[in-house]
Design a protein around this motif. Structure first.
Motif, PDB file in Angstrom:
ATOM      1  N   ARG A  19      22.867  40.304  67.682  1.00 14.93           N
ATOM      2  CA  ARG A  19      23.381  39.084  67.067  1.00 14.93           C
ATOM      3  C   ARG A  19      23.767  39.311  65.610  1.00 14.93           C
ATOM      4  N   GLN A  20      23.631  38.332  64.761  1.00 12.06           N
ATOM      5  CA  GLN A  20      24.150  38.317  63.409  1.00 12.06           C
ATOM      6  C   GLN A  20      23.686  39.482  62.535  1.00 12.06           C
ATOM      7  N   SER A  21      22.613  40.181  62.860  1.00 11.75           N
ATOM      8  CA  SER A  21      22.170  41.293  62.037  1.00 11.75           C
ATOM      9  C   SER A  21      23.034  42.531  62.248  1.00 11.75           C
ATOM     10  N   ASP A  22      23.879  42.547  63.233  1.00 12.72           N
ATOM     11  CA  ASP A  22      24.725  43.686  63.547  1.00 12.72           C
ATOM     12  C   ASP A  22      25.943  43.702  62.618  1.00 12.72           C
ATOM     13  N   PRO A  23      26.056  44.707  61.726  1.00 15.24           N
ATOM     14  CA  PRO A  23      27.194  44.724  60.795  1.00 15.24           C
ATOM     15  C   PRO A  23      28.529  44.918  61.503  1.00 15.24           C
ATOM     16  N   HIS A  24      28.531  45.656  62.619  1.00 16.43           N
ATOM     17  CA  HIS A  24      29.783  45.837  63.364  1.00 16.43           C
ATOM     18  C   HIS A  24      30.268  44.496  63.921  1.00 16.43           C
ATOM     19  N   ALA A  25      29.349  43.719  64.477  1.00 15.38           N
ATOM     20  CA  ALA A  25      29.722  42.419  65.037  1.00 15.38           C
ATOM     21  C   ALA A  25      30.241  41.491  63.944  1.00 15.38           C
ATOM     22  N   ARG A  26      29.579  41.478  62.802  1.00 17.26           N
ATOM     23  CA  ARG A  26      30.051  40.629  61.696  1.00 17.26           C
ATOM     24  C   ARG A  26      31.447  41.049  61.260  1.00 17.26           C
ATOM     25  N   ALA A  27      31.676  42.366  61.170  1.00 17.85           N
ATOM     26  CA  ALA A  27      32.989  42.853  60.757  1.00 17.85           C
ATOM     27  C   ALA A  27      34.057  42.476  61.780  1.00 17.85           C
ATOM     28  N   MET A  28      33.758  42.639  63.060  1.00 15.53           N
ATOM     29  CA  MET A  28      34.730  42.295  64.106  1.00 15.53           C
ATOM     30  C   MET A  28      35.037  40.806  64.121  1.00 15.53           C
ATOM     31  N   LEU A  29      34.017  39.973  63.968  1.00 17.43           N
ATOM     32  CA  LEU A  29      34.237  38.523  63.961  1.00 17.43           C
ATOM     33  C   LEU A  29      35.021  38.097  62.720  1.00 17.43           C
ATOM     34  N   THR A  30      34.709  38.710  61.580  1.00 13.17           N
ATOM     35  CA  THR A  30      35.458  38.418  60.354  1.00 13.17           C
ATOM     36  C   THR A  30      36.917  38.817  60.511  1.00 13.17           C
ATOM     37  N   LEU A  31      37.128  40.001  61.066  1.00 15.09           N
ATOM     38  CA  LEU A  31      38.494  40.485  61.263  1.00 15.09           C
ATOM     39  C   LEU A  31      39.259  39.625  62.260  1.00 15.09           C
ATOM     40  N   ALA A  32      38.616  39.238  63.357  1.00 18.92           N
ATOM     41  CA  ALA A  32      39.284  38.392  64.348  1.00 18.92           C
ATOM     42  C   ALA A  32      39.678  37.043  63.740  1.00 18.92           C
ATOM     43  N   GLY A  33      38.791  36.473  62.937  1.00 20.72           N
ATOM     44  CA  GLY A  33      39.112  35.204  62.278  1.00 20.72           C
ATOM     45  C   GLY A  33      40.269  35.338  61.306  1.00 20.72           C
ATOM     46  N   ALA A  34      40.260  36.417  60.522  1.00 18.81           N
ATOM     47  CA  ALA A  34      41.346  36.633  59.566  1.00 18.81           C
ATOM     48  C   ALA A  34      42.671  36.879  60.286  1.00 18.81           C
ATOM     49  N   LYS A 151      38.273  42.268  53.473  1.00 15.78           N
ATOM     50  CA  LYS A 151      37.304  43.180  52.872  1.00 15.78           C
ATOM     51  C   LYS A 151      36.193  43.448  53.875  1.00 15.78           C
ATOM     52  N   LEU A 152      36.256  44.597  54.526  1.00  9.89           N
ATOM     53  CA  LEU A 152      35.248  44.990  55.502  1.00  9.89           C
ATOM     54  C   LEU A 152      34.439  46.146  54.945  1.00  9.89           C
ATOM     55  N   PRO A 153      33.145  46.198  55.250  1.00  9.84           N
ATOM     56  CA  PRO A 153      32.335  47.313  54.756  1.00  9.84           C
ATOM     57  C   PRO A 153      32.764  48.629  55.396  1.00  9.84           C
TER      58      PRO A 153
END
Length: 161
Positions: A19-34, A151-153
């Motif tokens: 879930r939310q602790s996964d940096p890859h998932a956060r990056a993918m969701l951020t990118l999909a939204g953008a 801006k993705l890590p």
């Protein structure tokens, strides 16, 4: 006493989506939204421009063909973003496999739909094709721009700078 492999923490986390602790998932969701935000209005605008332009040049059949082509291209782009969101928590290897499979699936779907629409007299095929290509190119360009501006890590391995 032997440990049951089904109850070890490693096997429990391997089968459960992270879930939310996964940096890859956060990056993918951020990118999909953008990518969605950047591509939505240019894609819709290109489709509307195609409808108006081909409506003037080719009449009602041209406008209808352009509307169908624009709608197919917009739905195709949304499928990519939905796949990104659906596989974000499953790891990068699943995300890449879904992207490749989704790309091939979209191409096959568009080929089947275009084959089925070939004999429809109400559609003007050139307006449908040109509008679809224009919307796909605009959406892909907007998604690439979103990728560059988001801006993705980035992880840099030790010793490589």
């Amino acid at each position: 006493m032997s440990e049951n492999p089904d109850t070890t923490p490693d096997s429990a986390t391997a089968t459960r989506p992270q879930r939310q602790s996964d940096p890859h998932a956060r990056a993918m969701l951020t990118l999909a939204g953008a990518m969605f935000r950047y591509a939505l209005w240019p894609s819709v605008g290109t489709a509307v421009l195609g409808v108006v332009l081909f409506g003037l040049l080719r009449g009602g059949a041209g406008a209808f063909g352009a509307a169908v082509g624009g709608a197919l291209a917009c739905v195709s782009s949304l499928i990519t973003l939905a796949l990104m969101r659906a596989t974000a928590h499953q790891g990068p290897h699943i995300g890449m496999a879904a992207s490749l499979g989704g790309f091939v699936g979209k191409l096959l779907l568009l080929l089947i739909v275009m084959t089925l629409l070939r004999g429809v007299d109400a559609l003007e095929p050139k307006s449908l094709g040109i509008t679809m290509i224009a919307v796909v190119v605009v959406a892909a360009g907007a998604e690439a721009l979103a990728f560059r501006r988001t801006k993705l890590p980035t992880i840099i391995p030790a010793g490589e700078e």
